[in-house]
Design a protein around this motif. Structure first.
Motif, PDB file in Angstrom:
ATOM      1  N   ASN A   1       0.858  -1.181   0.000  1.00  0.00           N
ATOM      2  CA  ASN A   1       0.000   0.000   0.000  1.00  0.00           C
ATOM      3  C   ASN A   1       0.899   1.238   0.000  1.00  0.00           C
ATOM      4  O   ASN A   1       1.601   1.516   0.973  1.00  0.00           O
ATOM      5  N   ALA A   2       0.865   1.985  -1.120  1.00  0.00           N
ATOM      6  CA  ALA A   2       1.823   3.085  -1.295  1.00  0.00           C
ATOM      7  C   ALA A   2       1.678   4.146  -0.209  1.00  0.00           C
ATOM      8  O   ALA A   2       2.684   4.692   0.273  1.00  0.00           O
ATOM      9  N   ALA A   3       0.436   4.433   0.212  1.00  0.00           N
ATOM     10  CA  ALA A   3       0.239   5.482   1.220  1.00  0.00           C
ATOM     11  C   ALA A   3       0.831   5.040   2.558  1.00  0.00           C
ATOM     12  O   ALA A   3       1.512   5.815   3.250  1.00  0.00           O
ATOM     13  N   LEU A   4       0.596   3.784   2.926  1.00  0.00           N
ATOM     14  CA  LEU A   4       1.167   3.250   4.176  1.00  0.00           C
ATOM     15  C   LEU A   4       2.696   3.239   4.099  1.00  0.00           C
ATOM     16  O   LEU A   4       3.389   3.659   5.035  1.00  0.00           O
ATOM     17  N   TYR A   5       3.202   2.795   2.970  1.00  0.00           N
ATOM     18  CA  TYR A   5       4.653   2.719   2.790  1.00  0.00           C
ATOM     19  C   TYR A   5       5.299   4.096   2.971  1.00  0.00           C
ATOM     20  O   TYR A   5       6.284   4.243   3.692  1.00  0.00           O
ATOM     21  N   GLU A   6       4.710   5.110   2.325  1.00  0.00           N
ATOM     22  CA  GLU A   6       5.291   6.456   2.434  1.00  0.00           C
ATOM     23  C   GLU A   6       5.248   6.980   3.853  1.00  0.00           C
ATOM     24  O   GLU A   6       6.149   7.685   4.289  1.00  0.00           O
ATOM     25  N   ARG A   7       4.192   6.615   4.599  1.00  0.00           N
ATOM     26  CA  ARG A   7       4.085   7.084   5.986  1.00  0.00           C
ATOM     27  C   ARG A   7       5.160   6.473   6.863  1.00  0.00           C
ATOM     28  O   ARG A   7       5.727   7.123   7.722  1.00  0.00           O
ATOM     29  N   VAL A   8       5.422   5.193   6.679  1.00  0.00           N
ATOM     30  CA  VAL A   8       6.339   4.507   7.611  1.00  0.00           C
ATOM     31  C   VAL A   8       7.780   4.494   7.104  1.00  0.00           C
ATOM     32  O   VAL A   8       8.692   4.176   7.855  1.00  0.00           O
ATOM     33  N   HIS A   9       7.961   4.849   5.828  1.00  0.00           N
ATOM     34  CA  HIS A   9       9.284   4.719   5.219  1.00  0.00           C
ATOM     35  C   HIS A   9       9.570   5.961   4.389  1.00  0.00           C
ATOM     36  O   HIS A   9       9.555   5.914   3.153  1.00  0.00           O
TER      37      HIS A   9
END
Ligand code: SAH
Length: 370
Positions: free
Chosen positions: A151-159
């Motif tokens: 999930n790109a949005a989750l990925y950007e938030r955590v990474h």
């Protein structure tokens, strides 16, 4: 397996039906990769990090960590230990440390390849395609880079991105494949913000990427990280890292029962078993993070529910405690039973210890890797 079926299994709580999932995963493991358990010696060569990953205790902004970087001679001593123990592969892992330059790593990989018959797995984070090509050219065999979240949005938030426009993890995974690496990836189970839908998509992506190795373990909160700070409400001083990025606020566990995947032992077994079903030939380790949640038999249960690899930690004792991606205050940050004990545990499961490199077998219609 269809998306809905994967989602259904991730939600499954009926013990009898779950027994069916475990035996299906175990049967698939036996059929495709056999009863051999491959041991891969893990050497954590540096804990210096330039990244700000919201889940990881080694993130650059965490100033509480004592940092270390092993010398080439120290690494070679661990490599010789791996040879003496009869291991077929070593894993050179680090946080993202630019001081591990292309040239330094090239020399190290070349030296290991000229002095031993070991296969080499690299796990050094996001490096340029140029670096990856140089290390492949001197004989590095596998590269492990978890995509962490499809999930790109989750990925950007955590990474958070590195800011220099460096390549995305998924682009790197495909570059590695083109360079001839056996490619490994994976995710954490129960990362804050991860929904069942996300995790089902992650598992489908394992299949689409046709991974040779899959690393999955539970997310374990670290107090000095933006994501982990929420899990330690009683700490007297606020975690430094929590101030770094204040809009990273996920609900505490239990508050969001709905779609949030729990970071539980049971969930980890489900993900291991499903990973085996979507990628039957993959090398799948029973991870240290899983053994941390269940010190008594987490590692064995992982091996009975899809896993076929164990990665004993060969990092010198003085550095082990410093490689704290999750806190050492967990029951055991270093649950490796030492070599003889580990071999006994594996034999008690009716399995044998591998002697070769332990690469993932390719389907019969595809040529083996050079
Ligand atoms: N720097 C390398 C290696 C990281 S350590 C890289 O980023 O690829 C290997 C894995 O540990 C990571 O990919 C991540 O999935 C996992 N990890 C990091 N923090 C964790 C935590 N708090 N709990 C559980 N696993 C974690």
């Amino acid at each position: 397996m269809e998306h809905q079926a994967i989602r259904g299994w991730l939600r499954e709580s009926d013990p009898q039906r779950l027994e069916g999932l475990w035996s299906c995963a175990d049967e698939t493991r036996r059929r495709f990769v056999g009863d051999v358990v491959h041991l891969r010696g893990l050497i954590k060569i540096s804990n210096h990090c330039v990244r700000h990953c919201a889940y990881c205790g080694l993130r650059g902004p965490n100033h509480k960590v004592g940092r270390y970087r092993m010398t080439a001679d120290e690494v070679m001593a661990c490599v010789r230990q791996a040879v003496a123990l009869g291991y077929g592969t070593i894993v050179l892992q680090a946080s993202e440390d630019p001081a591990l330059t292309q040239g330094w790593m090239t020399d190290l990989v070349g030296r290991i390849k000229s002095e031993t018959a070991l296969a080499i797995t690299l796990s050094l984070g996001e490096r340029s395609v140029h670096d990856l090509a140089a290390w492949r050219a001197v004989g590095a065999d596998h590269y492990l880079l978890r995509f962490e979240a499809s999930n790109a949005a989750l990925y950007e938030r955590v990474h958070p991105a590195r800011g220099d426009g460096g390549p995305e993890r998924l682009a790197l995974l495909s570059a590695m494949r083109q360079l001839g690496y056996e490619v490994g990836s994976g995710v954490m189970a129960g990362l804050p913000g991860q929904t069942y839908e996300d995790l089902a998509n992650d598992l489908e992506l394992f299949r689409d990427l046709d991974l040779g190795m899959i690393g999955v373990g539970p997310y374990l909160p670290h107090p000095d990280t933006p994501l982990g700070a929420n899990f330690f409400p009683n700490r007297r001083e606020p975690a430094d890292a929590a101030r770094y990025d204040p809009h990273l606020a996920f609900p505490a566990p239990g508050e969001d029962a709905g779609e949030q995947v729990p970071n539980s032992e049971l969930m980890t077994y489900k993900v291991l078993a499903l990973a085996r079903l979507v990628c039957p030939r993959a090398s799948i380790p029973s991870t240290t993070s899983l053994a941390t949640l269940n010190r008594e038999n987490g590692r064995e249960l992982g091996l009975l529910r899809g896993a076929n690899v164990v990665m004993p930690n060969l990092t010198p004792p003085q550095y082990r405690r410093l490689y704290e991606i999750y806190p050492a205050s967990y029951p055991s940050n270093d649950p490796d039973p030492w070599d003889a004990a580990l071999r006994q545990h594996i034999a008690a499961l009716g399995r044998s210890v591998g002697t070769g490199r332990g690469d993932a077998p390719r389907p019969p219609n595809e040529p083996a890797r050079a």
